[in-house]
Design a protein around this motif. Sequence first.
Motif, PDB file in Angstrom:
ATOM      1  N   LEU A   4       0.836  -1.206   0.000  1.00 17.37           N
ATOM      2  CA  LEU A   4       0.000   0.000   0.000  1.00 17.37           C
ATOM      3  C   LEU A   4       0.865   1.248   0.000  1.00 17.37           C
ATOM      4  O   LEU A   4       0.589   2.224  -0.700  1.00 17.37           O
ATOM      5  N   LEU A   7       2.186   1.680  -3.418  1.00 13.50           N
ATOM      6  CA  LEU A   7       1.170   2.217  -4.315  1.00 13.50           C
ATOM      7  C   LEU A   7       0.953   3.702  -4.055  1.00 13.50           C
ATOM      8  O   LEU A   7       0.815   4.505  -4.976  1.00 13.50           O
ATOM      9  N   VAL A  10       3.761   5.568  -5.626  1.00 16.53           N
ATOM     10  CA  VAL A  10       3.622   5.654  -7.080  1.00 16.53           C
ATOM     11  C   VAL A  10       2.601   6.718  -7.449  1.00 16.53           C
ATOM     12  O   VAL A  10       2.790   7.519  -8.354  1.00 16.53           O
ATOM     13  N   ALA A  11       1.485   6.741  -6.692  1.00 20.09           N
ATOM     14  CA  ALA A  11       0.446   7.737  -6.981  1.00 20.09           C
ATOM     15  C   ALA A  11       0.973   9.136  -6.747  1.00 20.09           C
ATOM     16  O   ALA A  11       0.741  10.048  -7.527  1.00 20.09           O
ATOM     17  N   ALA A  13       3.987  10.122  -6.923  1.00 16.60           N
ATOM     18  CA  ALA A  13       5.035  10.463  -7.880  1.00 16.60           C
ATOM     19  C   ALA A  13       4.466  10.912  -9.216  1.00 16.60           C
ATOM     20  O   ALA A  13       5.206  11.312 -10.094  1.00 16.60           O
ATOM     21  N   CYS A  14       3.159  10.861  -9.366  1.00 19.30           N
ATOM     22  CA  CYS A  14       2.564  11.215 -10.648  1.00 19.30           C
ATOM     23  C   CYS A  14       2.055  12.649 -10.679  1.00 19.30           C
ATOM     24  O   CYS A  14       1.328  13.009 -11.593  1.00 19.30           O
ATOM     25  N   THR A  15       2.367  13.425  -9.695  1.00 17.59           N
ATOM     26  CA  THR A  15       2.029  14.838  -9.775  1.00 17.59           C
ATOM     27  C   THR A  15       3.186  15.559 -10.448  1.00 17.59           C
ATOM     28  O   THR A  15       4.341  15.176 -10.296  1.00 17.59           O
ATOM     29  N   PRO A  16       2.891  16.591 -11.237  1.00 14.57           N
ATOM     30  CA  PRO A  16       3.955  17.250 -12.010  1.00 14.57           C
ATOM     31  C   PRO A  16       5.065  17.813 -11.125  1.00 14.57           C
ATOM     32  O   PRO A  16       4.804  18.340 -10.046  1.00 14.57           O
ATOM     33  N   ASP A  17       6.270  17.686 -11.617  1.00 10.67           N
ATOM     34  CA  ASP A  17       7.435  18.229 -10.931  1.00 10.67           C
ATOM     35  C   ASP A  17       7.964  19.384 -11.777  1.00 10.67           C
ATOM     36  O   ASP A  17       8.602  19.174 -12.800  1.00 10.67           O
ATOM     37  N   ILE A  18       7.663  20.601 -11.344  1.00  6.56           N
ATOM     38  CA  ILE A  18       8.059  21.788 -12.116  1.00  6.56           C
ATOM     39  C   ILE A  18       8.905  22.685 -11.226  1.00  6.56           C
ATOM     40  O   ILE A  18       8.422  23.217 -10.222  1.00  6.56           O
ATOM     41  N   GLU A  19      10.158  22.814 -11.580  1.00 12.65           N
ATOM     42  CA  GLU A  19      11.078  23.627 -10.797  1.00 12.65           C
ATOM     43  C   GLU A  19      10.937  25.103 -11.185  1.00 12.65           C
ATOM     44  O   GLU A  19      10.502  25.418 -12.303  1.00 12.65           O
TER      45      GLU A  19
ATOM     46  N   ASN B  63       6.288  18.084 -16.863  1.00 10.72           N
ATOM     47  CA  ASN B  63       7.422  18.089 -15.926  1.00 10.72           C
ATOM     48  C   ASN B  63       8.531  18.979 -16.460  1.00 10.72           C
ATOM     49  O   ASN B  63       8.830  18.982 -17.661  1.00 10.72           O
ATOM     50  N   ALA B  64       9.148  19.737 -15.571  1.00 13.94           N
ATOM     51  CA  ALA B  64      10.239  20.626 -15.991  1.00 13.94           C
ATOM     52  C   ALA B  64      11.185  20.810 -14.815  1.00 13.94           C
ATOM     53  O   ALA B  64      10.975  21.673 -13.968  1.00 13.94           O
TER      54      ALA B  64
END
Lengths: 188, 143
Positions: A4, A7, A10-11, A13-19, B63-64
């Motif tokens: 769990l 999981l 993983v969930a 980690a699927c949000t956008p990563d914008i620096e 992603n960026a």
Amino acid sequence: MRGLFALAFVAAACTPDIEPDGYLCGQNESCPDGLVCSGSNFACEDPATVTSFTCNAATTSAAAPMKLPALQCPSPPVTEMTCLSAGGSGAWFQLTTPAACSSVGIAASIQFPFAFESLDLVLEDSTGAPIGSDGDCALPAPGLDSRCLAQTLANATTYLVAVVPAGNDCDGDCTYNQLSLSVQLAAP
Amino acid sequence: MADSPVGTPIVVGEDHPIIVTTPGERSTDNIEFVVGLTGVGLVLTGLGVFYNFDSRSASNAVNAVMPTGQPWTTGDQIDYDDAHRYAHDAAIFYSLGGAVLIGALVTWIATAPDDHTVVIRPHAAPTIAPTPGGAVLGGSWRF
């Protein structure tokens, strides 16, 4: 239970990563959530480090335009970096065509960030009356908005190239912008 | 069967009963319920995986971690919002699916039937049958 957690990881980690600085500001200073449009480099930055827009360019008008260097026919592009201050009515540039051209035309363009107010490029005669308007550029500048203008000119005549606000000013919150003007004389 | 010391013959009789232990059998209803619960859990978890992939796809589109040199567009904002919405949906379905699967496991354990133990006490009776020139000695057991 470990599954769990995996999981859930993983969930998450699927949000956008914008620096910060990952994107340039979009239209009307749009940026991803949590980032703010910076007025200095037109990039989406952390709110704590963002800087405001400043414009120190000299004020110009149709009556008192900035004179461009003498242009040959044909001429290499002449580039001017300038800006429109908040609420400014526009920037005017004056050019005079050579006397001995067999035929001459102007190819002008402006490039400016999407973040702040949109700009238009207008060709005017020496009195400030519009004689030509811009259109979309065949080769848009990456990451920037651009407008292009091409028009046949007469020899030994003075013209004004005007850069004026075109609306889309963040409901009055971004009535300014930086721009790069390129002017070239070439055979029409 | 009762233990017997090594070397001692196994004697079956009333004093030495046969003890047989058999695992309890689940009812068909119980099996169907647990299997159904597991199926629901797997379906819910599968939906979580589905939304997870959608979320990952939308995230990868925007992603960026390095400057992209591109302006933030309406399309980027849509992908950004989709990624968050799908991640939220995935988390919900993972949670529901996980809870149902755990429920199925707990149900399977909690409803395990008890083992059945049967004690068999045989009644042995010797038999002798006279035969010409002798007799046949035997035995019979009744359970």
